[in-house]
Write a protein that holds these residues in place. Structure first.
Motif, short mmCIF file in Angstrom:
data_model
loop_
_atom_site.label_atom_id
_atom_site.label_comp_id
_atom_site.label_asym_id
_atom_site.label_seq_id
_atom_site.Cartn_x
_atom_site.Cartn_y
_atom_site.Cartn_z
N GLN A 407 0.83 -1.21 0.00
CA GLN A 407 0.00 0.00 0.00
C GLN A 407 0.86 1.26 0.00
N SER A 424 -3.50 7.02 -13.14
CA SER A 424 -3.20 6.28 -11.89
C SER A 424 -4.41 5.49 -11.39
N ASP A 425 -5.36 5.20 -12.31
CA ASP A 425 -6.57 4.48 -11.89
C ASP A 425 -6.25 3.09 -11.36
N ARG A 426 -5.32 2.41 -12.03
CA ARG A 426 -4.99 1.05 -11.60
C ARG A 426 -4.29 1.06 -10.23
N ALA A 428 -4.98 3.23 -7.84
CA ALA A 428 -6.06 3.43 -6.86
C ALA A 428 -6.83 2.14 -6.61
N THR A 429 -7.07 1.38 -7.71
CA THR A 429 -7.78 0.10 -7.56
C THR A 429 -6.96 -0.87 -6.70
N SER A 430 -5.67 -0.88 -6.92
CA SER A 430 -4.81 -1.77 -6.12
C SER A 430 -4.80 -1.37 -4.65
N GLN A 432 -7.23 0.09 -3.05
CA GLN A 432 -8.51 -0.35 -2.48
C GLN A 432 -8.47 -1.84 -2.17
N ALA A 433 -7.78 -2.62 -3.00
CA ALA A 433 -7.66 -4.06 -2.74
C ALA A 433 -6.88 -4.32 -1.47
N THR A 434 -5.81 -3.55 -1.24
CA THR A 434 -5.05 -3.73 0.00
C THR A 434 -5.90 -3.35 1.21
N ARG A 436 -9.17 -3.70 1.46
CA ARG A 436 -10.09 -4.82 1.71
C ARG A 436 -9.37 -5.98 2.36
#
Length: 763
Positions: A407, A424-426, A428-430, A432-434, A436
């Motif tokens: 993160q 940088s969308d990907r 941000a998605t990563s 959010q995964a961390t 969760r």
């Protein structure tokens, strides 16, 4: 024996009392008639006497009126009042003028003075019209006298007293005579018969049973004689059956003693069945509540007592043993008491046969193993939690370290991409995964009751009010919320954010249980659990004051088998992919870690009710504020030296990059011992940023305590993916330190540093 019956209960006394009443009524009635007649005669006699006296004084009074001689008139009235009962006299002329008068109305004490006004006027007036020659009667004078009625009736009172006293004495004499005759003829022989019958005692074999003593010949053929004969026959019948009764009592005492010996030897319950396997012999065992409702068992087979399903494997095995007349051991079943409580029983039995070999039934023992089963379940549950805690602790620490590295570097990468104006969308998605992934580890820690809690003394009503708007957004429009919040609600120590999650999770479960819509009711209140009723709330409930939070829905409800498992981790009734099965187990772990209890009651098609019990806090309530905290201002940070202690090199490097980005000087160490050495050599440390679990003998808490002794003004931030007891007590942080839960966001670390090093927070 005569003294055994009080005098007022004897027949002779009752008859004498009745005779006395009748005689007194008759005597008083006759006396009243006689006295009334005598009273009338006395009144007439008094009137005649007064009339004669007035007639005798009439000539002299006429002469006084004719000559208007007041002296002569005064002699007349003085002569009239010389009579004892005349107390006043007056002579008036034809014009009404008083010529002469005399009055001696001095009230004298008399025993009958109170009675006279009840019978007649206290004073009576008598008038005589005086006749004067050559004048009509209405123009003549008048002679008047007033008599004292009490004095005039004195002879009557004397005669009446003598009459009444004579009647009363006669009545008493007759009644006493009647009482004596009745006692001699009836009461005395009757008491003797009663005394002889009373001496008969079938329970005392040593006492002889003698017949009733003979009465006088005069009673041989009357009612008393018949009573004596009947009593003697009764005594003879009792005596003839005493031997048989003693033998029966001895056999009964032997059987009773046998069962008493059974129950006295153990705290268990001994039972007996007939050849049809129905319970027949069931001695009570007051020491155990499971064995005091024998009326439920009598006449029933074991599987009929609580309506068991004999198709279950354990019952099928038992039925095979019973059909084969084999003994069975430690068969476990459940029994519901009349008050609704469930007791777990362990039953063993063996068949018994008569001398010819015919099967007679079963005899055996039942043991209440409710507490044993509860302890076994608690031990198994505790062992599971301990295993889960150790597992989740290790996983959380290592996994959160990995998540923190991922993160943190993703956040740095995102900043670089933004500076270069690249997508940088990907990233941000990563990130959010961390996050969760971090939530998942927190759920596991909550189940094991090892999560980090930041508790505050708050009013639960404020949390409900702050969460209600969010609930309205996440619930369907067909789900309505009603709140019933106690105005005098006690304070509870609770982690506000996690309590909000509890409310949201329970509300979402209620929504899922009401697909067609319904009502969600939220209620708060105070409750004191007494020591004698704590077991009703749960086997591990501690008596005391609690804040109770109740959430009830009108949904589909749950069957009993689902209720038993709803708090198990990963158990869910939802379709695959619709739930993790961690929500309720996480809530259960959080409430237990907070020192409280949670219970559930549900019936299919009748909704579900969750009740949360949180210990009352005596602290002053914390001002609740659900608004997000504004980011800290890092533009005015002082020149400070920061010591970073982290045994993971990648995470240590990430922390260094973030701290140096704030313009601060950084020292770093991979162990506690090395960190203390570096701090001493540096001559001063402004901020310690340390992991709690470190390689070596020292923990992060040990490092913090050591540096605080060297530098009392040092600021401390602890990092942890799993806070061990070195920092936490029941998961609640040390108030003297700031704790960052891994994986933390870059802004969280920056805000923590700015809040500790800035003179005052800038909003």
């Amino acid at each position: 024996m005569n003294a055994a019956i009080p005098l007022h209960r004897r027949i002779s006394f009752k008859l004498a009392r009745l005779a006395l009443g009748v005689a007194m009524a008759v005597g008083l009635l006759v006396s009243a008639v006689q006295v009334s007649l005598d009273f009338a005669n006395q009144r007439q006699e008094n009137a005649e006497i007064v009339t004669r006296i007035l007639n005798a004084a009439d000539p002299t009074a006429q002469r006084a009126i004719l000559t208007l001689d007041p002296f002569l008139a005064q002699e007349v009235v003085n002569g009239l009042i010389s009579y004892e009962f005349i107390i006043a006299a007056t002579i008036d002329d034809e014009l009404g003028t008083t010529l002469a008068q005399a009055d001696r109305r001095q009230r004298m004490n008399s025993p009958t003075r109170w009675l006279t006004p009840l019978l007649a006027d206290e004073f009576e007036r008598f008038d005589v019209q005086l006749s004067v020659p050559k004048k009509p009667p209405d123009q003549s004078g008048r002679l008047s006298v007033v008599i004292d009625t009490d004095r005039a009736l004195l002879p009557f009172y004397m005669r009446a007293s003598v009459t009444l006293l004579s009647v009363l004495l006669l009545i008493v004499f007759v009644v006493l005579l009647f009482l004596a005759i009745f006692y001699i003829l009836i009461t005395k022989p009757l008491l003797r018969v009663i005394g002889d019958l009373t001496d008969v005692d079938p329970d005392d074999p040593e006492r002889p049973m003698t017949p009733i003593s003979p009465l006088s010949p005069s009673h041989r053929h009357d009612e008393l004689g018949m009573l004596r004969d009947t009593g003697n026959r009764f005594i003879a019948a009792i005596s003839a059956r005493m031997h048989e009764l003693r033998e029966s009592n001895a056999a009964l005492a032997f059987n009773e003693q046998r069962f008493k010996d059974y129950t006295a030897a153990a705290s268990d319950w001994f039972w007996e069945q007939d050849a049809n396997l129905r319970f027949i012999a069931l001695p009570d065992n007051p020491a155990n509540p499971a064995f005091t409702d024998n009326y439920v068992w009598t006449g029933k087979r074991l599987w009929e007592v609580d309506g068991a399903d004999v198709s279950e494997p354990k019952w099928a095995a038992l039925m095979a043993d019973l059909d084969a007349r084999r003994e069975f051991r430690k068969f476990r079943t459940e029994h519901e008491l009349p008050d609704g409580r469930i007791r777990k029983l362990e039953i063993s039995g063996m068949p018994y046969f008569d001398p010819s070999g015919a099967f007679c039934g079963y005899r055996g023992v039942a043991t209440d193993v409710t507490e044993t089963a509860r302890v076994e379940e608690q031990l198994a549950h505790t062992a599971n939690l301990e295993s889960l805690g150790r597992l989740t602790g290790g996983i959380a620490h290592d996994f959160n370290n990995l998540l923190a590295i991922i993160q943190g570097n993703l956040e740095l990468l995102g900043e670089e991409l933004e500076e270069q104006e690249l997508p940088s969308d990907r990233v941000a998605t990563s990130i959010q995964a961390t996050l969760r992934g971090s939530e998942l580890t927190q759920q596991l820690l909550a189940i094991a009751r090892r999560q980090h809690l930041v508790t505050k003394p708050v009013n639960i009503n404020q949390i409900i009010a702050g969460t209600q708007k969010m609930l309205l957004r996440v619930l369907e429009s067909t789900v309505h919320i009603k709140t019933y919040l106690a105005e005098d609600l006690w304070i509870a120590d609770i982690d506000v954010s996690r309590m909000e999650n509890v409310l949201i999770n329970l509300a979402l479960n209620a929504r899922d249980a009401m697909p067609e819509g319904g009502l969600l009711m939220i209620e708060t209140g105070n409750i004191t659990i007494a020591a004698d009723s704590a077991a009703h709330f749960g086997s591990d409930v501690i008596p005391g004051d609690y804040v109770r939070l109740t959430l009830s829905d009108t949904g589909v409800g749950m069957p009993p088998d689902v209720q038993k498992r709803i708090f198990e981790p990963f158990y869910t009734t939802k379709p695959l992919g619709s739930g993790t099965g961690l929500g309720l187990s996480q809530i259960h772990g959080f409430i237990k870690q907070s020192g409280g209890y949670i219970s559930v009651y549900s019936e299919p098609d009748n909704g579900t009710t969750f009740q949360l019990y949180l210990p009352r806090s005596l602290k002053s309530p914390h001002e609740f504020d659900s608004r997000e905290t504004a980011p800290a201002d890092t533009s005015k940070l002082p020149d400070a030296q920061v010591l970073i202690v982290e045994d993971n090199p990648d995470l240590r490097q990430l922390a260094r990059t973030i701290v140096e980005g704030l313009g601060l000087r950084v020292l770093e160490s991979g162990s506690g011992e090395e960190a203390v050495t570096i701090a001493k050599a540096a001559g001063g440390i402004d901020l310690l940023l340390s992991d709690i679990v470190l390689t070596g003998q020292m923990t992060g808490r040990d490092v913090g305590d050591t540096l605080q002794e060297l530098y009392p003004d040092i600021a401390i931030i602890y990092m942890s993916g799993y806070a061990e007891r070195a920092l936490l007590h029941r998961g609640q942080s040390d108030p003297g330190a700031t704790l960052l839960q891994k994986p933390f966001q870059r802004k969280e670390l920056i805000n923590a540093i700015a809040n500790l090093l800035s003179p005052a927070p800038v909003l």
